[in-house]
Design an enzyme around this catalytic site. Structure first.
Site, PDB file in Angstrom:
ATOM      1  N   PRO A  23       0.886   5.059   4.883  1.00 48.27           N
ATOM      2  CG  PRO A  23      -1.392   4.759   4.495  1.00 48.27           C
ATOM      3  CD  PRO A  23      -0.228   4.146   5.192  1.00 48.27           C
ATOM      4  CD  GLN A  81      -4.295   5.040   2.115  1.00 46.77           C
ATOM      5  OE1 GLN A  81      -4.238   6.253   2.146  1.00 46.77           O
ATOM      6  NE2 GLN A  81      -4.263   4.284   3.208  1.00 46.77           N
ATOM      7  CB  CYS A 112      -8.515  10.016   5.446  1.00 45.27           C
ATOM      8  SG  CYS A 112      -8.065  11.771   5.353  1.00 45.27           S
ATOM      9  CE  LYS A 151      -3.064   4.368   8.363  1.00 50.33           C
ATOM     10  NZ  LYS A 151      -3.828   5.465   8.996  1.00 50.33           N
ATOM     11  N   GLY A 214      -0.410   4.221  14.813  1.00 50.79           N
ATOM     12  CA  GLY A 214      -0.913   5.215  15.752  1.00 50.79           C
ATOM     13  C   GLY A 214      -0.107   5.273  17.035  1.00 50.79           C
ATOM     14  NE  ARG A 238       1.004  13.098  13.678  1.00 49.47           N
ATOM     15  CZ  ARG A 238       0.581  14.324  13.367  1.00 49.47           C
ATOM     16  NH1 ARG A 238       0.004  14.532  12.198  1.00 49.47           N
ATOM     17  NH2 ARG A 238       0.722  15.317  14.201  1.00 49.47           N
TER      18      ARG A 238
END
Length: 331
Positions: A23, A81, A112, A151, A214, A238
């Protein structure tokens, strides 16, 4: 150890492979998810959506942010999400999502670290309030009847591993079907090296699948982290921005890097989708965050970057890109 090609299940939902799209807040709309699916992602998760926005019937939330393209379901499930700290509101939002029949799984954001999210008690703030976290997850499951995943980060501060304990409670008390684990603390955001040994510890101890995210920016890093942790799957974030080919590369569907022509064609597809999603003017402004990912991959410099950042419409951007397209076409 299973191959990343192997299929598996999340709460009874079939997932055709173990390479997923994470997400991406403010980014992971329907066409970004569809793009990942086109290049092999076994599942794609939406950008985070406010449970309060759904509960109160916010127009943008309930139309634009809940939009799912029919082709997204080809090749694997779609997850939405949600974030929010109120169990009753989460139950209502999850029920609305389920009633629409748009997605297969509900994912909850409890990782987050952005202040505007955590100051409400949502996101990574849940790490410091595990009782509420469990209540919110239970409510999402009760309201939707769908499998629920969460998450998480490893903890709130450096050295904090409270995320591991919370993962166990979420699975054992709230019936969460899987945990996506980002082994960095909320404090460091995306800086520093992920603690893959901690992720491996969670994989060994948790009676549910652990999805690793990650620091997964290329094939080598994905493969090494997957093998080191023994995770059930990997979630690209990313590293996939402007680089959907990474899904194909990780899955062994291609070995080479995309050509400049392929990159420009993909950018053109993204631009067309943005117009369809938001219109020419709003889509043009929205695309300013996308252009740098593709221009960097093209090997172009700051002059082109800056010119695209000054555009207000997609047509203006097309005009700026036209000379580059012409050069690539005759190369």
């Amino acid at each position: 150890m299973p191959s990343l090609h192997d299929s598996w299940e999340i709460g009874g939902v079939h997932v055709p492979n173990r390479v997923l799209l994470a997400p991406l807040a403010g980014i992971g709309n329907w066409f970004v998810r569809l793009q990942a699916k086109r290049y092999g992602a076994g599942m794609a998760v939406s950008e985070m959506v406010s449970s309060f926005g759904i509960h109160h019937g916010n127009e943008k939330t309930c139309t634009e942010m809940l939009r799912v393209h029919p082709d997204e379901h080809r090749g694997g499930p779609v997850a939405l999400q949600l974030f929010g700290q109120d169990p009753d509101v989460m139950r209502s939002a999850a029920a609305t999502v389920a009633e629409r029949g748009l997605v297969d799984i509900i994912d909850l954001n409890m990782g987050c670290p952005v202040p505007k999210v955590t100051k409400t008690g949502a996101g990574a703030a849940m790490l410091k309030d595990p009782d509420t976290a469990v209540a919110v997850a239970s409510a999402a499951r009760e309201g939707s009847g769908l499998p629920v995943t969460v998450k998480l980060r490893s903890g709130d501060r450096k050295g904090d591993t409270s995320g591991v304990a919370l993962a166990h409670r979420l699975v054992e008390e709230a019936g969460v079907a899987a945990i996506t684990f980002h082994p960095r603390s909320a404090q460091v955001h995306h800086k520093g090296t992920p603690d893959y040994d901690l992720a491996a510890e969670l994989v060994r101890s948790l009676p549910a699948p652990v999805i690793l995210t990650g620091g997964l920016h290329d094939v080598a890093s994905v493969t090494a982290a997957y093998e080191r942790t023994g995770a059930a799957g990997v979630m690209l974030a990313r590293g996939s921005l402007g680089n959907p080919w990474l899904f194909s590369q990780v899955l062994g569907l291609r070995d080479d890097e995309p050509t400049r022509e392929e990159i420009l064609e993909e950018l053109d597809w993204v631009m067309e989708c943005a117009v369809q999603h938001m219109g020419a003017e709003r889509g043009g402004r929205y695309l300013r965050k996308f252009y740098p990912w593709y221009v960097t991959r093209l090997g172009e410099g700051n002059v082109l970057q800056q010119a695209l950042q000054r555009t207000d419409t997609v047509e203006q951007a097309r005009s700026i890109l036209a000379p580059l397209r012409a050069r690539v076409a005759v190369a």
